[in-house]
Scaffold this motif. Structure first.
Motif, PDB file in Angstrom:
ATOM      1  N   GLY A 171      30.507  53.884 100.906  1.00 21.71           N
ATOM      2  CA  GLY A 171      29.576  53.681 102.014  1.00 21.71           C
ATOM      3  C   GLY A 171      29.920  52.444 102.818  1.00 21.71           C
ATOM      4  O   GLY A 171      29.992  52.476 104.047  1.00 21.71           O
ATOM      5  N   MET A 172      30.170  51.347 102.110  1.00 18.93           N
ATOM      6  CA  MET A 172      30.526  50.094 102.779  1.00 18.93           C
ATOM      7  C   MET A 172      31.788  50.279 103.619  1.00 18.93           C
ATOM      8  O   MET A 172      31.854  49.895 104.786  1.00 18.93           O
ATOM      9  N   LEU A 173      32.798  50.885 102.970  1.00 20.64           N
ATOM     10  CA  LEU A 173      34.076  51.057 103.655  1.00 20.64           C
ATOM     11  C   LEU A 173      33.911  51.909 104.909  1.00 20.64           C
ATOM     12  O   LEU A 173      34.396  51.558 105.990  1.00 20.64           O
ATOM     13  N   LEU A 174      33.168  53.020 104.778  1.00 23.14           N
ATOM     14  CA  LEU A 174      32.997  53.903 105.925  1.00 23.14           C
ATOM     15  C   LEU A 174      32.248  53.202 107.045  1.00 23.14           C
ATOM     16  O   LEU A 174      32.574  53.354 108.225  1.00 23.14           O
ATOM     17  N   TYR A 175      31.237  52.415 106.674  1.00 27.85           N
ATOM     18  CA  TYR A 175      30.470  51.708 107.692  1.00 27.85           C
ATOM     19  C   TYR A 175      31.374  50.746 108.458  1.00 27.85           C
ATOM     20  O   TYR A 175      31.361  50.701 109.689  1.00 27.85           O
ATOM     21  N   GLY A 176      32.181  50.005 107.695  1.00 24.99           N
ATOM     22  CA  GLY A 176      33.094  49.077 108.338  1.00 24.99           C
ATOM     23  C   GLY A 176      34.095  49.788 109.226  1.00 24.99           C
ATOM     24  O   GLY A 176      34.339  49.390 110.373  1.00 24.99           O
ATOM     25  N   LEU A 177      34.652  50.883 108.709  1.00 25.27           N
ATOM     26  CA  LEU A 177      35.654  51.600 109.489  1.00 25.27           C
ATOM     27  C   LEU A 177      35.040  52.192 110.752  1.00 25.27           C
ATOM     28  O   LEU A 177      35.680  52.226 111.801  1.00 25.27           O
ATOM     29  N   LEU A 211      35.039  44.291 109.730  1.00 22.68           N
ATOM     30  CA  LEU A 211      35.983  43.762 108.741  1.00 22.68           C
ATOM     31  C   LEU A 211      35.276  43.328 107.461  1.00 22.68           C
ATOM     32  O   LEU A 211      35.781  43.540 106.358  1.00 22.68           O
ATOM     33  N   VAL A 212      34.072  42.725 107.630  1.00 24.57           N
ATOM     34  CA  VAL A 212      33.315  42.287 106.454  1.00 24.57           C
ATOM     35  C   VAL A 212      33.099  43.470 105.509  1.00 24.57           C
ATOM     36  O   VAL A 212      33.353  43.379 104.303  1.00 24.57           O
ATOM     37  N   TRP A 273      39.773  37.397 107.457  1.00 26.21           N
ATOM     38  CA  TRP A 273      39.738  37.975 106.115  1.00 26.21           C
ATOM     39  C   TRP A 273      40.260  37.014 105.063  1.00 26.21           C
ATOM     40  O   TRP A 273      39.958  37.163 103.881  1.00 26.21           O
ATOM     41  N   GLN A 274      40.996  36.006 105.494  1.00 29.55           N
ATOM     42  CA  GLN A 274      41.414  35.001 104.516  1.00 29.55           C
ATOM     43  C   GLN A 274      40.192  34.303 103.919  1.00 29.55           C
ATOM     44  O   GLN A 274      40.081  34.146 102.709  1.00 29.55           O
ATOM     45  N   HIS A 275      39.233  33.920 104.804  1.00 30.44           N
ATOM     46  CA  HIS A 275      38.044  33.229 104.310  1.00 30.44           C
ATOM     47  C   HIS A 275      37.265  34.102 103.340  1.00 30.44           C
ATOM     48  O   HIS A 275      36.785  33.651 102.307  1.00 30.44           O
ATOM     49  N   MET A 276      37.141  35.403 103.694  1.00 38.92           N
ATOM     50  CA  MET A 276      36.374  36.284 102.804  1.00 38.92           C
ATOM     51  C   MET A 276      37.085  36.431 101.467  1.00 38.92           C
ATOM     52  O   MET A 276      36.457  36.393 100.402  1.00 38.92           O
TER      53      MET A 276
END
Lengths: 479, 200
Positions: A171-177, A211-212, A273-276
Motif C-alpha cells: 500500500g505504501m509503495l503504491l501510494y508513493g508511486l 519518495l517518502v 532519500w539519503q536522509h531517510m
C-alpha cells in the motif's frame, strides 16, 4: 496502431522458470505417487536451467524490452543468479525437513519457485507496473508458505503477521508511486528519471512526498527498522525451512527494488532519500544489535541480526556514490550467503519431531558434531565481521564508501554497533564450544547432500573472505 | 466547456464516497460495513463514469459489487466475528490515532494541492469513441508483459489457496491397502483391566 512484437529473448530465463514451475506442479499431481522425489529433482533442474540461461544470455550492454517494462543489465544478472543459487541451496537444506513434517511436498517447491520467478521479474522490472506485479508474485507465495504447516498455530499467526506487513508495504509503495506518476505522468522508470531532470519547482514537494512512501515500502520489504515490528515473530513462527527461504532470497529482491527505484529512477533526489535512509540505517543497526543480545531463540536472534544487517547494507546505498552501490550489492550477496548458512544449519539440525531453535540446543555442538560446529563458527564470525571472513570485507566496503561520502560520524557509529553486535554472535560460538552438551548423542541426522551443501556454503564464506575480488569485481562493474 | 451539472454530480459522489468509506471502518456491524463498501464502489464508479472510463466503471460494479462483495457478505455472515472484542482498545488508542490522522490529513492537504500537479482535464471524445477497444489494444500490445504477469499472480493465488485449504481426499471411502496390511494388533485392540467386583 502499429505494434512491434517485443523482443522476448532477454526474458527467456523467466519464461523457462514459469514453464518449469508448471511442470513441477503437474508432476507432483500425477507422478508423485510413482516417483516421490520427482518434484524436488525437477525444481532443482529448473533452478540450474534458469542460472544457465541467465548466464548464457548475459550481454555487456543494457537491454530494455517489452515496451520499457523489462530491463536486463549487469546488476540484474548478478542478483538473479544469486537468487537462483540461494533457492537451490534452500531446497537442498530443507528436503528432509519438509518430508519429515506435515508440509505438502510439491506445493512447497512450487510456491518457492513461483516466489523466485516473482523475484526475477522484480529484479528486471523497469516500469512501476511490472515492478509492483513482480513484488506481488514474490510475496504472495511466501504468505502461503509460512502457513503451509497447517496444524501449527504459531505458523498461522506468523503468516497473518507477514501478510499484514506485506499488505501495508504494498500500500505504501503504491501510494508513493502514484504520487510520482501524478507528477511525472509516466510509469516507466526510464521516462520518469528523464522527466525528473526538468521538473518544475512546484512539483518538487509532491515528488519528495511520494519518495517518502517509496522509501517506507522498500524499508518494509527489506525488513529494516522502524518497520521491522513483526519480522522476528514471523521468522520465529514460520517453519525453519520457510524461515530459511524468507530470510535470504527476498532480501536480494528488495535490494533490487531499492536500486531500481532510488538509484536508477531518482538519482537527482539522492540528498532527500539519503536522509531517510540514514534514519532507517541507524535505527536498524541500533535495534537489531541491542535487542538481539537478549534473545534466547536462535531464529529470533538471527531475525534481529538480519535487521541490523539491512541497516549496514543501507549505509552503502545512502552514501550515494558508485562505490557505495557496489559495496551495498556485495553486502547483500554476502549477507544472503551467511544467513543461508545460519538458517540452513537450524533447518538441517532439526530432526523429526524436534526443532534446534533455542541457543541452548546448541550447547556442546562441538562434541556432538565438530564439523558442523566449525561451519557454524565460520558463519557466526562472518556475521560478526571478524577478518578474514567475507562478512568483514562486506562491512569494510560499506564503511569505506561512507568515508568517501564524508559521513565519517556514521561510519564510526556503524563500527560501534558492529562491536556491540559481535557479542551475541560470539555467544553462540561460546555455547557451541565451551558449554557441556545437554544430550550426549552425536548428531548425524543430516544426509550426504545436505552435508556437502552446508560445507560448501560455509567454506565459500571463508574463500570469499580470502579472495573477495571474485564477487566484488562483479559488483563493481555493475555501477 | 463548463458544465455545472457535471460538477454537481462529481461533488455529490465524492462527498458520498468519503462519508461511506468512513462508515466502512466505523460502523459496528460488519454486515453494514460491507454494505457501505458497496456504496463506496458505486460512488467511485460514478467518478470513473465522469472521466469517460465507462468500461472500468461498469466492471467495477459488475465484478466488485456483483461478485466480490456478495462473496464477502457471505463470509462475514458465516464467520460471525465478535467485533466488540476487536474494539476493546479502540478508545485507549483513539487520542494518539486521531492526532496522527489529523497531522497526516493536514500535511496531505497542503502537499496534494492541485497546483502541485500540472494537471489538465482529460480530452473529451466523441460518441463513436470506443473505450473497450482502446483498453483492449493497450492491454494486449503495450502492456502484454504486465498482463501475463497478472495471470501468474492468479495462478499463484489459486495454488496458495488450494494448498492451504485442501486436506487430502477426505470424503472418499476408498481403502488404503498398505496401511491396512501394516496394521498392528496394538493399534486396534485395547485391553482394559476391569476391576472385578466381588459378588456379595
Amino acid at each position: 496502431m502499429n505494434f512491434v512484437i517485443p523482443d522476448v529473448v532477454p526474458a527467456i530465463p523467466e519464461i523457462f522458470m514459469l514453464a518449469m514451475t508448471c511442470i513441477v506442479l503437474l508432476s507432483g499431481l500425477f507422478l508423485q505417487r510413482r516417483y516421490p522425489s520427482l518434484p524436488y529433482m525437477l525444481s532443482l533442474l529448473a533452478l540450474v536451467g534458469a542460472v544457465v540461461l541467465t548466464v548464457a544470455l548475459y550481454k555487456h550492454t543494457t537491454e530494455i524490452t517489452f515496451h520499457n517494462s523489462y530491463i536486463i543489465d549487469h546488476i540484474g544478472s548478478i542478483l538473479k543468479v544469486t537468487i537462483l543459487g540461494t533457492c537451490f541451496f534452500v531446497f537442498l537444506y530443507c528436503r528432509r525437513y519438509v518430508a519429515d513434517r506435515n508440509i505438502l511436498n510439491t506445493e512447497f517447491y512450487v510456491l518457492c519457485l513461483f516466489s523466485v520467478l516473482g523475484m526475477m521479474v522484480l529484479v528486471s522490472a523497469y516500469s512501476f507496473i511490472s515492478l509492483y506485479l513482480g513484488l506481488e508474485i514474490f510475496s504472495l507465495p511466501l504468505y502461503a508458505l509460512i502457513a503451509l504447516q497447517r496444524d501449527a498455530a504459531r505458523s498461522a499467526e506468523a503468516a497473518m503477521k507477514y501478510f499484514i506487513m506485506g499488505a501495508v508495504a504494498s500500500g505504501m509503495l503504491l501510494y508513493g508511486l502514484s504520487m510520482i506518476y501524478g507528477a511525472t505522468k509516466s510509469v516507466d522508470i526510464a521516462v520518469v528519471s528523464q522527466v525528473l531532470t526538468s521538473v518544475p519547482a512546484s512539483q518538487n514537494l509532491i515528488l519528495v512526498f511520494g519518495l517518502v512512501f517509496v522509501v517506507v515500502g522498500v524499508a518494509f520489504k527489506l525488513g529494516g527498522a522502524p518497520f521491522h515490528m513483526w519480522v522476528p515473530d514471523v521468522y520465529e513462527g514460520a517453519p525453519s525451512a520457510v524461515t530459511l527461504f524468507i530470510a535470504t532470497a527476498p532480501k536480494i529482491a528488495a535490494f533490487a527494488m531499492a536500486v531500481r527505484l532510488l538509484v536508477d529512477m531518482m538519482p537527482l533526489y539522492q540528498v532527500e532519500w539519503q536522509h531517510m535512509l540514514i534514519v532507517v540505517a541507524l535505527v536498524s543497526m541500533a535495534i537489531g544489535n541491542f535487542v538481539a543480545i537478549v534473545q534466547t531463540n536462535l531464529k529470533r536472534m538471527l531475525a534481529y541480526s538480519s535487521i541490523a544487517h539491512m541497516g549496514y547494507m543501507s549505509l552503502g546505498l545512502l552514501s550515494g556514490n558508485a562505490q557505495g552501490y557496489s559495496a551495498a550489492s556485495f553486502y547483500i550477496i554476502v549477507y544472503t550467503i551467511m544467513s543461508l548458512g545460519a538458517f540452513g544449519m537450524v533447518t538441517i539440525l532439526s530432526g523429526k519431531g524436534f526443532e534446534m531453535e533455542t541457543i541452548n540446543d546448541y550447547k556442546g555442538l562441538n562434541s556432538r558434531n565438530p564439523w558442523l560446529a566449525f561451519i557454524m563458527l565460520l558463519l557466526m564470525f562472518s556475521m560478526a565481521g571478524v577478518p578474514p571472513i567475507a562478512g568483514f570485507f562486506a562491512k569494510l566496503g560499506v564503511i569505506e564508501s561512507l568515508v568517501e561520502a564524508h559521513l565519517v560520524w556514521l561510519a564510526v557509529l556503524a563500527l560501534v554497533f558492529a562491536i556491540i553486535g559481535a557479542y551475541y554472535y560470539l555467544r553462540v560460538v561460546k555455547v557451541m564450544y565451551f558449554d557441556a552438551p545437554e544430550h550426549q548423542s552425536r548428531i548425524d541426522t543430516t544426509s550426504m547432500d545436505t552435508r556437502i551443501a552446508i560445507s560448501a556454503n560455509g567454506l565459500f564464506i571463508l574463500v570469499l573472505g580470502i579472495f573477495p575480488g571474485i564477487i566484488f569485481n562483479l559488483c563493481k562493474a555493475a555501477f | 466547456m463548463y458544465n455545472w451539472l457535471t460538477d454537481c454530480v462529481f461533488y455529490v459522489a465524492a462527498a458520498l464516497l468519503v462519508v461511506s468509506s468512513l462508515l466502512v471502518i466505523t460502523s459496528r456491524n460488519p454486515v453494514r460495513s460491507v454494505l457501505f463498501l458497496v456504496l463506496c464502489f458505486f460512488c467511485s464508479s460514478i467518478l470513473w463514469m465522469l472521466l469517460e472510463a465507462e468500461f472500468l466503471a461498469l466492471v467495477l460494479i459488475f465484478v466488485y459489487v456483483g461478485a466480490v462483495m456478495t462473496l464477502f457478505l457471505f463470509v462475514v455472515m458465516m464467520l460471525h466475528i465478535d467485533l466488540e472484542k476487536l474494539k476493546t482498545n479502540f478508545v485507549r488508542y483513539l487520542p494518539i490515532g486521531a492526532l496522527i490522522v489529523l497531522g497526516m490529513i493536514g500535511l496531505m492537504g497542503y502537499i496534494i494541492a492541485p497546483e502541485h500537479f500540472s494537471l489538465l482535464a482529460p480530452a473529451h471524445h466523441g460518441a463513436d469513441y470506443s473505450n473497450i477497444k482502446e483498453l483492449g489494444t493497450a492491454l494486449y500490445t503495450h502492456y502484454v508483459y504486465p498482463f501475463e504477469l497478472a495471470a501468474v499472480i492468479l495462478i499463484v493465488a489459486i495454488i496458495s489457496a488450494i494448498s492451504l485449504a485442501h486436506r487430502g481426499p477426505r470424503g472418499r471411502k476408498s481403502q488404503d491397502v498398505p496401511s491396512q496390511l501394516n496394521i498392528q494388533r496394538n493399534d486396534r485392540v485395547r485391553l482394559v483391566d476391569v476391576p472385578a467386583e466381588k459378588k456379595e
